[in-house]
Scaffold this active site. Sequence first.
Site, PDB file in Angstrom:
ATOM      1  N   GLY A  13       0.831  -1.215   0.000  1.00  5.68           N
ATOM      2  CA  GLY A  13       0.000   0.000   0.000  1.00  5.68           C
ATOM      3  C   GLY A  13       0.859   1.255   0.000  1.00  5.68           C
ATOM      4  O   GLY A  13       0.547   2.246   0.661  1.00  5.68           O
ATOM      5  N   SER A  38       0.939  -3.599   5.311  1.00  6.91           N
ATOM      6  CA  SER A  38       1.294  -3.808   6.711  1.00  6.91           C
ATOM      7  C   SER A  38       1.843  -2.515   7.325  1.00  6.91           C
ATOM      8  O   SER A  38       2.870  -2.010   6.875  1.00  6.91           O
ATOM      9  CB  SER A  38       2.350  -4.919   6.790  1.00  6.91           C
ATOM     10  OG  SER A  38       2.988  -4.870   8.034  1.00  6.91           O
ATOM     11  N   ILE A  44       8.132   3.367   1.803  1.00  2.00           N
ATOM     12  CA  ILE A  44       9.485   3.929   1.665  1.00  2.00           C
ATOM     13  C   ILE A  44       9.542   5.392   2.116  1.00  2.00           C
ATOM     14  O   ILE A  44      10.571   5.868   2.589  1.00  2.00           O
ATOM     15  CB  ILE A  44      10.020   3.755   0.226  1.00  2.00           C
ATOM     16  CG1 ILE A  44      11.470   4.210   0.102  1.00  2.00           C
ATOM     17  CG2 ILE A  44       9.202   4.524  -0.776  1.00  2.00           C
ATOM     18  CD1 ILE A  44      12.405   3.149  -0.272  1.00  2.00           C
ATOM     19  N   LYS A  77       5.957  22.103 -10.484  1.00  6.57           N
ATOM     20  CA  LYS A  77       7.347  21.852 -10.884  1.00  6.57           C
ATOM     21  C   LYS A  77       7.477  22.118 -12.381  1.00  6.57           C
ATOM     22  O   LYS A  77       6.792  21.485 -13.181  1.00  6.57           O
ATOM     23  CB  LYS A  77       7.706  20.385 -10.561  1.00  6.57           C
ATOM     24  CG  LYS A  77       9.064  19.962 -11.072  1.00  6.57           C
ATOM     25  CD  LYS A  77       9.352  18.486 -10.794  1.00  6.57           C
ATOM     26  CE  LYS A  77      10.609  18.044 -11.509  1.00  6.57           C
ATOM     27  NZ  LYS A  77      10.831  16.594 -11.442  1.00  6.57           N
ATOM     28  N   GLN A 142      -2.326  28.192 -17.854  1.00  7.41           N
ATOM     29  CA  GLN A 142      -2.761  29.085 -18.929  1.00  7.41           C
ATOM     30  C   GLN A 142      -3.163  28.247 -20.110  1.00  7.41           C
ATOM     31  O   GLN A 142      -2.619  27.152 -20.300  1.00  7.41           O
ATOM     32  CB  GLN A 142      -1.581  29.930 -19.427  1.00  7.41           C
ATOM     33  CG  GLN A 142      -1.150  31.035 -18.551  1.00  7.41           C
ATOM     34  CD  GLN A 142       0.018  31.721 -19.239  1.00  7.41           C
ATOM     35  OE1 GLN A 142       0.938  31.077 -19.698  1.00  7.41           O
ATOM     36  NE2 GLN A 142      -0.052  33.025 -19.323  1.00  7.41           N
ATOM     37  N   VAL A 177       2.163 -10.269   5.552  1.00  4.75           N
ATOM     38  CA  VAL A 177       2.204 -11.535   4.805  1.00  4.75           C
ATOM     39  C   VAL A 177       3.416 -12.326   5.274  1.00  4.75           C
ATOM     40  O   VAL A 177       4.546 -11.841   5.201  1.00  4.75           O
ATOM     41  CB  VAL A 177       2.283 -11.288   3.278  1.00  4.75           C
ATOM     42  CG1 VAL A 177       2.500 -12.594   2.525  1.00  4.75           C
ATOM     43  CG2 VAL A 177       1.046 -10.568   2.788  1.00  4.75           C
ATOM     44  N   LEU A 325       8.809  -0.316  -6.801  1.00  5.72           N
ATOM     45  CA  LEU A 325      10.173  -0.709  -6.433  1.00  5.72           C
ATOM     46  C   LEU A 325      10.384  -2.213  -6.528  1.00  5.72           C
ATOM     47  O   LEU A 325      11.510  -2.677  -6.728  1.00  5.72           O
ATOM     48  CB  LEU A 325      10.477  -0.219  -5.012  1.00  5.72           C
ATOM     49  CG  LEU A 325      10.364   1.307  -4.809  1.00  5.72           C
ATOM     50  CD1 LEU A 325      10.497   1.675  -3.341  1.00  5.72           C
ATOM     51  CD2 LEU A 325      11.401   2.040  -5.646  1.00  5.72           C
ATOM     52  N   ILE A 338       7.598   7.250 -10.421  1.00  7.44           N
ATOM     53  CA  ILE A 338       6.129   7.272 -10.440  1.00  7.44           C
ATOM     54  C   ILE A 338       5.642   7.110 -11.883  1.00  7.44           C
ATOM     55  O   ILE A 338       4.643   6.436 -12.153  1.00  7.44           O
ATOM     56  CB  ILE A 338       5.587   8.554  -9.765  1.00  7.44           C
ATOM     57  CG1 ILE A 338       5.871   8.482  -8.251  1.00  7.44           C
ATOM     58  CG2 ILE A 338       4.092   8.742 -10.023  1.00  7.44           C
ATOM     59  CD1 ILE A 338       5.492   9.718  -7.453  1.00  7.44           C
TER      60      ILE A 338
END
Length: 488
Positions: A13, A38, A44, A77, A142, A177, A325, A338
């Site tokens: 998650g 969990s 991370i 950004k 814009q 798990v 990851l 991402i």
Amino acid sequence: MKKAVNNVVILGGGTAGWMAAAVLSKALSKINITLVESEQIGTIGVGEATIPSIHFFNDLLGINSSEFIKHTSGTFKLGIQFENWHKKDGAYFHAFGSTGLGMWAAGFHEYWQRGVELGISKPFETYNIEAVAAKRNKFAHQKGGLNFAYHLDASLYANMLKGVATKHGVTRVEGLVEQVTTDADSGYITGLTLKSGREISGDLFIDCSGFKGLLINETLKTEFVDWSHWLPMDRAIAVQTELTGNPVPYTRSIAHHAGWQWRIPLQHRMGNGIVYSSQYMSDDEAENMLLSTIKGKPITTPRPIKFVTGHRKKLWNKNCVAIGLAGGFIEPLESTAIHIIQQGIMQLLKYFPSYGINALETAQYNDYMISDYNEIKDFIILHYCQTQREDSPFWEFCKNMQIPESLKDRMTLFEQTGRFVQRKDEIFVDSWLQVMIGQGLIPKQHHPLADEMSEQELRQFLSQIENDHIQRVETIPTHTNYLSRITS
Ligand SMILES: Cc1cc2nc3c(=O)[nH]c(=O)nc-3n(C[C@H](O)[C@H](O)[C@H](O)COP(=O)(O)OP(=O)(O)OC[C@H]3O[C@@H](n4cnc5c(N)ncnc54)[C@H](O)[C@@H]3O)c2cc1C
């Protein structure tokens, strides 16, 4: 008859798990989706800069830009300022959006290059409107306007996605798990057993369990393609600080003698981190360097992270698809992780195995994903190998290393002729030109079309682009004012 996929289990998650859950549940309403995470392990906790492809993903989920900024403590950004990369005390800007104005068959950089030869061109970024706006701390949405992405708080984004996913019927299960069961004949994963004893079965498993890859790696033993001989960075330390000024609309990437540091401004805090190679810098030295160079009071304890650059040879193996990851990682220099997660999810949607898992489709999925990883890998290596720096063993290594043939060919062609070739669907387009030029790779020749302009015409052409950008940017608000308009 192959088994149709009706039950999908997502393990993890973090950003990857909730992005997958949100899109798949929205797009495939008849599929049962369970997400297991969990709290004991956590996520991370980094991953705060994006590239513009995030808009496509948010649009799919019906998340608009203002809503996104409000809920993620985000900022806009416009690109990345690279400091000390090409040479110590040098800087250049990699902005989103294209630079200048192409004419007929020749790109703008060919005209710019002729201007360099005549001594009339200014730095390449002068002709990029996003760079001009970023350096003046300006931003606004814009029509036909600026190309942008976001800085964001990753945990707030995951919460936002959790809301979308649960609204579309995803079942969240909290638990660790401890065991994974597989079918003795096919090797396919059949279920997960939690510490509580609860069993969760499924037809397709999406491994978003982070670096360890509990399913793709620890269970299915999928081979890892290790790229650390090209990209030896294997450590990072992240720390958040209070903001000391207004947030700027760009990321800062500041090279040091054995790697680099990031500064990512959010609305209420700064994300900072140092990335380094443990072959060239100790953990203690890195932490000291990070803490002595940050501005603002730390609000978290420094968090060390170990990683290896590379990817699973098969991102989709048997009935397991690794996203995030668990599938692979390339250091965050161009904020691409991402984006790769998005690509993994969109390709999975495209080849969703409603009629059973098919070897042709999984091969297609793997080819697509691996070519994305390869493009990003080459692009990141470019930042290191194309440098004048030789002031430390690390930079000596970078300057002299053997680079992939695909990258070498591109750089050589560009240097000798000013021509640049690429696949139709590559992630970065103008970015390659900006980084090659920013890193000091200046072509020896230009396209003959650029000679069709007289020197005077070229002078006018260049200064008109420069002045147009300055004038347009003058009319838009500061980034800070624009943010407060959206968030108040
Ligand atoms: C230093 C650094 C900087 C980065 N910066 C950027 C950036 O600027 N931009 C960008 O796009 N990306 C960045 N990334 C990458 C980005 O952080 C990740 O791609 C993204 O957060 C996705 O992580 P994840 O969801 O795959 O894994 P994680 O966040 O690690 O989540 C793993 C999940 O699996 C669960 N889990 C694991 N094992 C078990 C188990 N046994 N039982 C139950 N649950 C389990 C955990 O609880 C957790 O929910 C960066 C990464 C690093 C290392």
